[in-house]
Enzyme design. Structure first.
Site, PDB file in Angstrom:
ATOM      1  N   ARG A 235       6.562  11.281   4.704  1.00  0.00           N
ATOM      2  CA  ARG A 235       6.809  12.070   3.329  1.00  0.00           C
ATOM      3  C   ARG A 235       7.887  11.704   2.481  1.00  0.00           C
ATOM      4  O   ARG A 235       8.707  10.686   3.109  1.00  0.00           O
ATOM      5  CB  ARG A 235       6.901  13.646   3.547  1.00  0.00           C
ATOM      6  CG  ARG A 235       5.339  14.090   4.380  1.00  0.00           C
ATOM      7  CD  ARG A 235       5.335  15.495   4.608  1.00  0.00           C
ATOM      8  NE  ARG A 235       6.079  16.320   3.516  1.00  0.00           N
ATOM      9  CZ  ARG A 235       6.629  17.503   3.976  1.00  0.00           C
ATOM     10  NH1 ARG A 235       6.608  17.889   5.191  1.00  0.00           N
ATOM     11  NH2 ARG A 235       7.099  18.256   2.820  1.00  0.00           N
TER      12      ARG A 235
ATOM     13  N   ARG B  57     -22.575  13.237 -21.766  1.00  0.00           N
ATOM     14  CA  ARG B  57     -23.076  12.696 -20.348  1.00  0.00           C
ATOM     15  C   ARG B  57     -22.154  12.821 -19.251  1.00  0.00           C
ATOM     16  O   ARG B  57     -22.701  12.655 -18.090  1.00  0.00           O
ATOM     17  CB  ARG B  57     -23.723  11.273 -20.637  1.00  0.00           C
ATOM     18  CG  ARG B  57     -25.190  11.289 -21.420  1.00  0.00           C
ATOM     19  CD  ARG B  57     -25.830   9.960 -21.723  1.00  0.00           C
ATOM     20  NE  ARG B  57     -25.015   9.121 -22.521  1.00  0.00           N
ATOM     21  CZ  ARG B  57     -25.286   7.710 -22.621  1.00  0.00           C
ATOM     22  NH1 ARG B  57     -25.766   7.217 -21.616  1.00  0.00           N
ATOM     23  NH2 ARG B  57     -24.455   7.026 -23.687  1.00  0.00           N
TER      24      ARG B  57
ATOM     25  N   ASN C 218      15.316   7.815  21.153  1.00  0.00           N
ATOM     26  CA  ASN C 218      14.203   8.167  21.427  1.00  0.00           C
ATOM     27  C   ASN C 218      13.773   9.597  21.242  1.00  0.00           C
ATOM     28  O   ASN C 218      14.626  10.482  21.872  1.00  0.00           O
ATOM     29  CB  ASN C 218      13.942   7.934  23.006  1.00  0.00           C
ATOM     30  CG  ASN C 218      12.456   7.995  23.522  1.00  0.00           C
ATOM     31  OD1 ASN C 218      11.867   6.918  23.257  1.00  0.00           O
ATOM     32  ND2 ASN C 218      12.094   9.099  23.855  1.00  0.00           N
TER      33      ASN C 218
ATOM     34  N   ALA D 169     -12.491  10.620 -30.323  1.00  0.00           N
ATOM     35  CA  ALA D 169     -12.926  11.870 -30.664  1.00  0.00           C
ATOM     36  C   ALA D 169     -14.248  12.669 -30.266  1.00  0.00           C
ATOM     37  O   ALA D 169     -14.652  13.524 -30.354  1.00  0.00           O
ATOM     38  CB  ALA D 169     -13.018  11.944 -32.221  1.00  0.00           C
TER      39      ALA D 169
END
Ligand code: UD1
Ligand code: CA
Length: 453
Positions: free
Chosen positions: A332, A14, A376, A9
């Site tokens: 990806r 800081r 290729n 809580a």
């Protein structure tokens, strides 16, 4: 029967942040996620998270975790008051124990907590440790027989008590029945006018309950996070631990101090990991895999003897045995590279498979493509897979040769053994075994001279 109460809580002033403290990450995951996952490993009846500052955001983040009970503590009147908020939700029973943990002490390990729960024979056990610099912590007071008599907060301590080096980590385990009784008796007559959880120790002693103390297996487990500096210190300690575990399993690390694992990493034998690599999600490296410096691998499988060269970024990809990726390659999601495939510098591959021994050595975009074996792909080849609205497939058969600087306008198929001339814009399928090219005739203008000033 076990309850785990996680205190979360506090404001975390800081941290100087708009994000609630317990949502700040260690190893790429919110601190609270770490402590929750540790709590789960203890297989408790209930996990109760006491939230306050940023309560909504914290609950939102864990909206999918139906096994958590959130309790809002508003206002925050101390750690004892925080645990009081959880009391109505505690699972009760003759053997019910309650373990109190902290959202900002996220890396304590199950083994240490097992030790604390086992130490809780008499009704209360606290997790303590000896620190060279105990400043700021609650101190453990003991009598002449070394029995724990209480915890005194730094701000309430006498100079003699401040010299004590055994400190309270904050974590404790108690019999649920007794704990709730002691919580009822807390007051806030102290330097901070707070209800201190730590005062249950003196109350237990008053009830003639012997208080046990357990210690963590490793010092870093009890490191708390109150500032960005402490966050980075815990991050490094945790990363060092993970690196050491991997080295113990036979991985070579160029420098365990420059290693970041933000997920899970499993390695075969004789894997080498160079400096500055970041591993995210679930990464699996086969025997003899070599990972070059400054690479990022997220949710990737790399088969045996493959090499990932420097500065490559792999996400959601499968790399085949003895394949070579990079330097400066980008794989990806949906990329599947077969055995001995070579993907070189400035090649981007997305949602595509490349069969065994195929090569794309430089400067290419391969998206939504199915590439056969021994193909290729020349420098500058681009699959034009997107028309601004839809994505289309490119199919390239075995042994095809794609000359440099070609555009493959999908949907398009290059049959096996076909050769595509350099500079071609391929808009129709290329037949098997033939040379296909689109090229304007080359001409030379005789008698032309450069303009002069
Ligand atoms: C606490 C202990 C201290 C121990 C130290 C270890 C008490 C009174 N003192 O001190 O003995 O050495 O931890 O780090 O328990 N929290 C709430 N609600 C509140 C107050 C705090 O949920 O009303 C939560 C905070 O978010 C934090 C934890 O409890 O996660 C500890 O609170 P904090 O104020 O940091 O306690 P310390 O003063 O550090
Ligand atoms: Ca604290």
């Amino acid at each position: 029967m076990l309850n785990v109460v996680i205190l979360a809580a506090g404001l975390g002033k800081r941290m100087q942040s708009g994000l609630p403290k317990v949502l700040h990450p260690i190893a790429g995951q919110p601190m609270l996620a770490h402590i929750v996952s540790t709590a789960r490993q203890l297989q408790p009846e209930k996990i109760i998270v006491v939230v306050g500052h940023g309560a909504e955001q914290v609950q939102q983040t864990f909206a999918d975790s139906s096994d958590l009970t959130f309790v809002v503590q508003q206002p925050q009147l101390g750690t004892g008051h925080a645990v009081q908020q959880a009391v109505p939700h505690l699972a009760r029973g003759d053997d019910s124990q309650t373990l109190v943990l902290y959202g900002d002490v996220p890396m304590v390990q199950p083994k240490t907590l097992d030790g604390l729960l086992k130490a809780n024979r008499q009704g209360l056990a606290v997790l303590t440790e000896v620190l060279a610099d105990p400043a700021g912590y609650g101190r453990i007071t003991r009598d002449a027989q070394q029995n724990v008599t209480g915890i005194v907060e730094d701000r309430d301590a006498t100079p003699a008590q401040r010299a004590i080096t055994e400190v309270n980590t904050g974590m404790l385990a108690a019999t649920t029945q007794q704990l709730t009784g002691w919580l009822d008796q807390l007051d806030n007559h102290n330097a901070q006018n707070e209800y201190y959880l730590t005062d249950v120790v003196a109350l237990a002693v008053k009830d003639s309950v012997q208080v046990s103390a357990a210690q963590p297996q490793a010092a870093w487990e009890t490191m708390g996070v109150n500032s960005r500096l402490q966050q980075s210190a815990l991050e490094r300690a945790w990363q060092r631990k993970q690196a050491h575990d991997l080295m113990a399993q036979g991985v070579t690390m160029a420098d365990p101090e420059r290693f970041d694992l933000r997920g899970t990493l499993s390695c075969g034998r004789d894997v080498f990991i160079d400096v500055g690599c970041v591993f995210e999600g679930d990464v699996q490296l086969g025997d003899g895999v070599h990972v070059g410096p400054h690479t990022v691998l997220r949710d990737v499988t790399v088969a045996a003897e493959a090499t990932v060269h420097p500065f490559s970024h792999l996400d959601g990809a499968q790399v085949g045995a003895a394949a070579s990726v990079g330097p400066y390659a980008r794989l990806r999601p949906g990329t599947r590279l077969g055995e001995r495939v070579q993907v070189g510098n400035f090649v981007e591959v997305k949602n595509s498979s490349l069969g065994a021994d195929s090569k794309s050595s430089h400067l290419a975009y391969v998206g939504d493509a199915t590439v056969g074996e021994r193909v290729n792909i020349g420098a500058g080849t681009i699959t034009c897979n997107y028309d601004g609205a839809n994505k289309y497939q490119t199919i390239i058969g075995d042994d095809a040769f794609i000359g440099s600087d070609t555009q493959l306008v999908a949907p398009v198929t290059i049959e096996q053994g076909a050769t595509i001339g350099a500079g071609t814009t391929l808009t129709k399928d290329a037949p098997e075994g033939r040379l296909t090219l689109s090229r304007t005739e080359q001409k030379t203008i005789f008698g032309w001279t450069r303009p002069r000033r």
